[in-house]
Design a protein around this motif. Sequence first.
Motif, PDB file in Angstrom:
ATOM      1  N   PRO A 171       9.796  -0.697   3.848  1.00 42.95           N
ATOM      2  CA  PRO A 171       9.136  -0.425   3.254  1.00 42.95           C
ATOM      3  C   PRO A 171       8.195   1.461   2.587  1.00 42.95           C
ATOM      4  CG  PRO A 171       8.372  -1.702   4.876  1.00 42.95           C
ATOM      5  CD  PRO A 171      10.184  -1.402   5.544  1.00 42.95           C
ATOM      6  N   ILE A 172       7.525   1.314   1.942  1.00 43.27           N
ATOM      7  CA  ILE A 172       7.670   2.562   1.577  1.00 43.27           C
ATOM      8  C   ILE A 172       7.163   3.640   2.470  1.00 43.27           C
ATOM      9  CG2 ILE A 172       5.746   3.891   0.024  1.00 43.27           C
ATOM     10  CD1 ILE A 172       6.198   2.309  -1.917  1.00 43.27           C
ATOM     11  N   GLU A 173       5.765   2.777   3.308  1.00 41.13           N
ATOM     12  CA  GLU A 173       5.196   3.450   4.296  1.00 41.13           C
ATOM     13  C   GLU A 173       5.715   4.006   5.600  1.00 41.13           C
ATOM     14  OE1 GLU A 173       2.673   0.979   2.499  1.00 41.13           O
ATOM     15  OE2 GLU A 173       4.757   0.621   3.512  1.00 41.13           O
ATOM     16  N   ALA A 174       7.071   3.198   6.075  1.00 38.73           N
ATOM     17  CA  ALA A 174       7.849   3.482   6.636  1.00 38.73           C
ATOM     18  C   ALA A 174       8.819   4.848   6.353  1.00 38.73           C
ATOM     19  CB  ALA A 174       9.166   2.584   7.098  1.00 38.73           C
ATOM     20  N   LEU A 175       8.774   4.633   4.468  1.00 37.69           N
ATOM     21  CA  LEU A 175       9.900   5.386   4.983  1.00 37.69           C
ATOM     22  C   LEU A 175       9.202   6.811   4.144  1.00 37.69           C
ATOM     23  CD1 LEU A 175      12.009   3.915   1.451  1.00 37.69           C
ATOM     24  CD2 LEU A 175      12.956   4.647   3.339  1.00 37.69           C
ATOM     25  N   VAL A 176       7.903   6.955   3.953  1.00 29.69           N
ATOM     26  CA  VAL A 176       6.944   8.277   3.959  1.00 29.69           C
ATOM     27  C   VAL A 176       7.514   8.434   5.636  1.00 29.69           C
ATOM     28  CG1 VAL A 176       4.784   8.798   3.590  1.00 29.69           C
ATOM     29  CG2 VAL A 176       6.212   7.546   2.328  1.00 29.69           C
ATOM     30  N   GLU A 177       7.396   8.035   6.646  1.00 31.24           N
ATOM     31  CA  GLU A 177       6.781   8.757   7.728  1.00 31.24           C
ATOM     32  C   GLU A 177       8.122   8.957   7.997  1.00 31.24           C
ATOM     33  OE1 GLU A 177       5.560   9.604  11.135  1.00 31.24           O
ATOM     34  OE2 GLU A 177       4.170   8.290   9.534  1.00 31.24           O
ATOM     35  N   GLU A 178       9.549   8.423   7.436  1.00 32.45           N
ATOM     36  CA  GLU A 178      10.805   9.337   8.401  1.00 32.45           C
ATOM     37  C   GLU A 178      10.998  10.942   7.312  1.00 32.45           C
ATOM     38  OE1 GLU A 178      15.968   7.549   8.696  1.00 32.45           O
ATOM     39  OE2 GLU A 178      14.200   6.286   7.972  1.00 32.45           O
ATOM     40  N   ALA A 179      10.370  10.395   6.136  1.00 34.49           N
ATOM     41  CA  ALA A 179      10.892  11.591   5.606  1.00 34.49           C
ATOM     42  C   ALA A 179       9.673  13.311   5.972  1.00 34.49           C
ATOM     43  CB  ALA A 179      10.117  11.778   3.350  1.00 34.49           C
ATOM     44  N   LYS A 180       8.403  12.176   6.373  1.00 34.14           N
ATOM     45  CA  LYS A 180       7.662  13.474   6.698  1.00 34.14           C
ATOM     46  C   LYS A 180       8.728  14.110   8.470  1.00 34.14           C
ATOM     47  CE  LYS A 180       3.097  11.493   5.688  1.00 34.14           C
ATOM     48  NZ  LYS A 180       1.122  10.876   5.944  1.00 34.14           N
ATOM     49  N   ASN A 181       9.054  13.133   8.949  1.00 32.93           N
ATOM     50  CA  ASN A 181       9.728  13.614  10.439  1.00 32.93           C
ATOM     51  C   ASN A 181      10.342  13.992  10.043  1.00 32.93           C
ATOM     52  OD1 ASN A 181       8.258  12.328  12.458  1.00 32.93           O
ATOM     53  ND2 ASN A 181       9.206  10.388  12.214  1.00 32.93           N
ATOM     54  N   LEU A 182      11.256  14.268   9.461  1.00 36.77           N
ATOM     55  CA  LEU A 182      12.614  14.841   8.563  1.00 36.77           C
ATOM     56  C   LEU A 182      12.225  16.908   8.215  1.00 36.77           C
ATOM     57  CD1 LEU A 182      14.005  12.493   6.519  1.00 36.77           C
ATOM     58  CD2 LEU A 182      15.391  13.531   8.886  1.00 36.77           C
ATOM     59  N   LEU A 210      11.112   1.216  -7.283  1.00 40.17           N
ATOM     60  CA  LEU A 210      10.839   2.917  -6.986  1.00 40.17           C
ATOM     61  C   LEU A 210      10.026   4.019  -7.458  1.00 40.17           C
ATOM     62  CD1 LEU A 210      13.236   4.579  -5.641  1.00 40.17           C
ATOM     63  CD2 LEU A 210      14.680   4.443  -8.418  1.00 40.17           C
ATOM     64  N   PRO A 211       9.677   4.246  -8.571  1.00 39.91           N
ATOM     65  CA  PRO A 211       8.979   5.160  -9.380  1.00 39.91           C
ATOM     66  C   PRO A 211       7.527   4.736  -8.034  1.00 39.91           C
ATOM     67  CG  PRO A 211       9.304   3.981 -10.984  1.00 39.91           C
ATOM     68  CD  PRO A 211       9.574   2.680  -9.539  1.00 39.91           C
ATOM     69  N   ARG A 212       6.779   3.967  -7.652  1.00 41.41           N
ATOM     70  CA  ARG A 212       6.077   4.584  -6.439  1.00 41.41           C
ATOM     71  C   ARG A 212       6.234   5.006  -4.780  1.00 41.41           C
ATOM     72  NH1 ARG A 212       2.508   1.508  -2.770  1.00 41.41           N
ATOM     73  NH2 ARG A 212       4.158  -1.425  -3.162  1.00 41.41           N
ATOM     74  N   LEU A 213       7.186   4.365  -5.154  1.00 41.33           N
ATOM     75  CA  LEU A 213       8.791   4.909  -4.266  1.00 41.33           C
ATOM     76  C   LEU A 213       8.340   6.555  -3.337  1.00 41.33           C
ATOM     77  CD1 LEU A 213       9.263   5.352  -1.273  1.00 41.33           C
ATOM     78  CD2 LEU A 213      11.710   4.368  -2.406  1.00 41.33           C
ATOM     79  N   LEU A 214       9.055   7.248  -5.604  1.00 39.81           N
ATOM     80  CA  LEU A 214       9.485   8.480  -5.735  1.00 39.81           C
ATOM     81  C   LEU A 214       7.613   9.343  -5.916  1.00 39.81           C
ATOM     82  CD1 LEU A 214      11.885   7.762  -8.690  1.00 39.81           C
ATOM     83  CD2 LEU A 214      12.363   9.153  -5.967  1.00 39.81           C
ATOM     84  N   HIS A 215       7.195   8.840  -5.804  1.00 40.30           N
ATOM     85  CA  HIS A 215       5.191   9.312  -6.213  1.00 40.30           C
ATOM     86  C   HIS A 215       5.279  10.046  -4.526  1.00 40.30           C
ATOM     87  CE1 HIS A 215       4.028  10.466  -9.899  1.00 40.30           C
ATOM     88  NE2 HIS A 215       4.534   8.999 -10.583  1.00 40.30           N
ATOM     89  N   ALA A 216       5.397   8.627  -3.632  1.00 35.61           N
ATOM     90  CA  ALA A 216       4.800   8.776  -2.169  1.00 35.61           C
ATOM     91  C   ALA A 216       5.240   9.700  -1.716  1.00 35.61           C
ATOM     92  CB  ALA A 216       5.546   7.181  -1.630  1.00 35.61           C
ATOM     93  N   LEU A 217       7.442  10.040  -1.968  1.00 30.73           N
ATOM     94  CA  LEU A 217       8.204  11.084  -1.455  1.00 30.73           C
ATOM     95  C   LEU A 217       8.092  11.973  -1.759  1.00 30.73           C
ATOM     96  CD1 LEU A 217      11.309   9.098  -0.886  1.00 30.73           C
ATOM     97  CD2 LEU A 217       9.733   9.328   0.897  1.00 30.73           C
ATOM     98  N   ALA A 218       7.328  12.825  -3.088  1.00 32.96           N
ATOM     99  CA  ALA A 218       7.317  13.829  -3.871  1.00 32.96           C
ATOM    100  C   ALA A 218       5.620  14.032  -2.797  1.00 32.96           C
ATOM    101  CB  ALA A 218       6.496  13.317  -4.891  1.00 32.96           C
ATOM    102  N   ASP A 219       5.331  13.382  -2.981  1.00 28.50           N
ATOM    103  CA  ASP A 219       3.647  14.092  -1.522  1.00 28.50           C
ATOM    104  C   ASP A 219       4.044  14.388  -0.442  1.00 28.50           C
ATOM    105  OD1 ASP A 219       2.165  13.514  -4.123  1.00 28.50           O
ATOM    106  OD2 ASP A 219       1.360  11.612  -3.026  1.00 28.50           O
ATOM    107  N   VAL A 220       4.995  14.444   0.325  1.00 27.48           N
ATOM    108  CA  VAL A 220       5.396  14.396   1.868  1.00 27.48           C
ATOM    109  C   VAL A 220       5.431  16.106   1.499  1.00 27.48           C
ATOM    110  CG1 VAL A 220       6.869  14.468   3.614  1.00 27.48           C
ATOM    111  CG2 VAL A 220       6.506  12.923   2.607  1.00 27.48           C
ATOM    112  N   GLU A 221       5.249  17.167   2.825  1.00 29.87           N
ATOM    113  CA  GLU A 221       5.252  18.238   2.913  1.00 29.87           C
ATOM    114  C   GLU A 221       5.949  18.959   3.054  1.00 29.87           C
ATOM    115  OE1 GLU A 221       1.905  22.361   4.187  1.00 29.87           O
ATOM    116  OE2 GLU A 221       1.113  20.217   4.520  1.00 29.87           O
ATOM    117  N   GLY A 222       6.296  19.760   2.538  1.00 31.55           N
ATOM    118  CA  GLY A 222       8.583  20.332   2.830  1.00 31.55           C
ATOM    119  C   GLY A 222       8.897  20.378   2.420  1.00 31.55           C
ATOM    120  N   ILE A 223       8.738  18.312   1.504  1.00 29.34           N
ATOM    121  CA  ILE A 223       9.973  18.117   0.505  1.00 29.34           C
ATOM    122  C   ILE A 223      10.165  18.635  -0.440  1.00 29.34           C
ATOM    123  CG2 ILE A 223      11.471  16.186  -0.258  1.00 29.34           C
ATOM    124  CD1 ILE A 223      11.415  16.411   2.844  1.00 29.34           C
ATOM    125  N   GLU A 224      10.976  19.276  -1.115  1.00 25.80           N
ATOM    126  CA  GLU A 224      11.211  20.646  -2.429  1.00 25.80           C
ATOM    127  C   GLU A 224      12.525  19.229  -3.355  1.00 25.80           C
ATOM    128  OE1 GLU A 224      10.736  24.310  -2.163  1.00 25.80           O
ATOM    129  OE2 GLU A 224      10.917  24.933  -0.279  1.00 25.80           O
TER     130      GLU A 224
END
Length: 437
Positions: A171-182, A210-224
């Motif tokens: 799920p997108i929420e789980a991936l965003v949470e993992e990205a924030k942790n990383l 995938l497009p929606r997931l990319l937008h969500a991950l791009a919003d994660v602070e610190g990921i460039e």
Amino acid sequence: MKTKTLKQDKVNVITLGCSKNLVDSENIITQLRGNDYEVVHDSNDEDANVVIVNTCGFIDLAKEESVNTILDYAEIKKQGGIDKLYVTGCLSQRYKDDLEQEIPEVDAYFGTLELPGLLAKLNADYKHELIGERITTTPQHYAYLKISEGCNRTCAFCAIPLMRGKHVSRPIEALVEEAKNLARFGVKELMLIAQELTYYGLDIYKKRELPRLLHALADVEGIEWIRLHYAYPSKFPTEIFDVMAERPEICNYLDMPLQHANNAVLDRMRRQITREETVELVRTAREKVPDLTLRTTLLVGFPGETEEEFQDLCNFVEEMRFDRLGVFQYSHEESTIAYEYEDDVPAEVKAERASQIMEIQQSISEAKNQEKVGQTLKVLFDRKEGEFFVGRTEGDSPEVDNEVLVKAAEHYVRVGDFAEVRITEATDYDLFGEVVG
């Protein structure tokens, strides 16, 4: 006899194969450390008394490396160098019964989705609260993010569905949470990986997301930087290119294995795409993202591949001028659809064809690199090696693509930092430059 408590055990996790396996190993390490185990990765430490080998079973060479590694540790165990030996991963999933017969020195074999069982063998609990809290083994500034498991495709040559099962999206929420942790632990670059990236979401959201997931991950602070690996060309969701053009965090980079370009071979491979459709997809990609770096992988020596069909592939490589390219030689894998065909292209011909493709690509790569001389590029530095700081542009993934080298005696950069680099010199696969600003 001296007995060891759980606290005294030290586990060495050995990873073979691809980045998807590496993520699995990182999850094993995270769970074991969460159970107070001391764990090392790919270590030569002789004080580790438990070894877990995470195997690859993709093609013959990978299977051979996995078997040899298991045999090496089985011998060390026989000599008393380690107490316990466990095997997991793709080879174990695919050939568990055979391996148990052939190498009984292994204490237990586990498949690709049997982490709780492996942990139980070590008297460790599977801690659900650690999901998404992965400890990485890569340099601190980048990490792989596995967005799904398995594959629903029926490519004739591929054994991955046999080892990894059907496609399951996270799920997108789980991936965003993992990205924030990383990101919290210093990760600046995410490499998105899956058996098939572009199928993402069809199972849980009923459409390609995938497009929606990319937008969500791009919003994660610190990921460039966010980099896309293993995109399947058939029914490709071209909205991805719009997201790439719109969001600076999404690298202008796409790893899209095409395997072949001759229609007859593509049909025998069951790739569900034609050469004409492939050319149109590449054209669309480059039109929507003009500075896109396109990586592909090709397969030579597939059953029945004639010299004419191979020359068709050579012409395609010359015409498309891919930025990055790798070649596999066909491996005749039991239980695949292609196993019913005669493996009729001799080994020496396969090797010759692979070399011929890489020769064509070498000249393309050199020409493309020469075009970069004089340009200033954003570079992420991975390590210091000898007299150079070594980094990558957004068009380069770790270990498989080109690198940028800067003389350490003349320029100082911190590993894990970005810097602007003016390119002064180029070779086939490397760029040399000076830090500016």
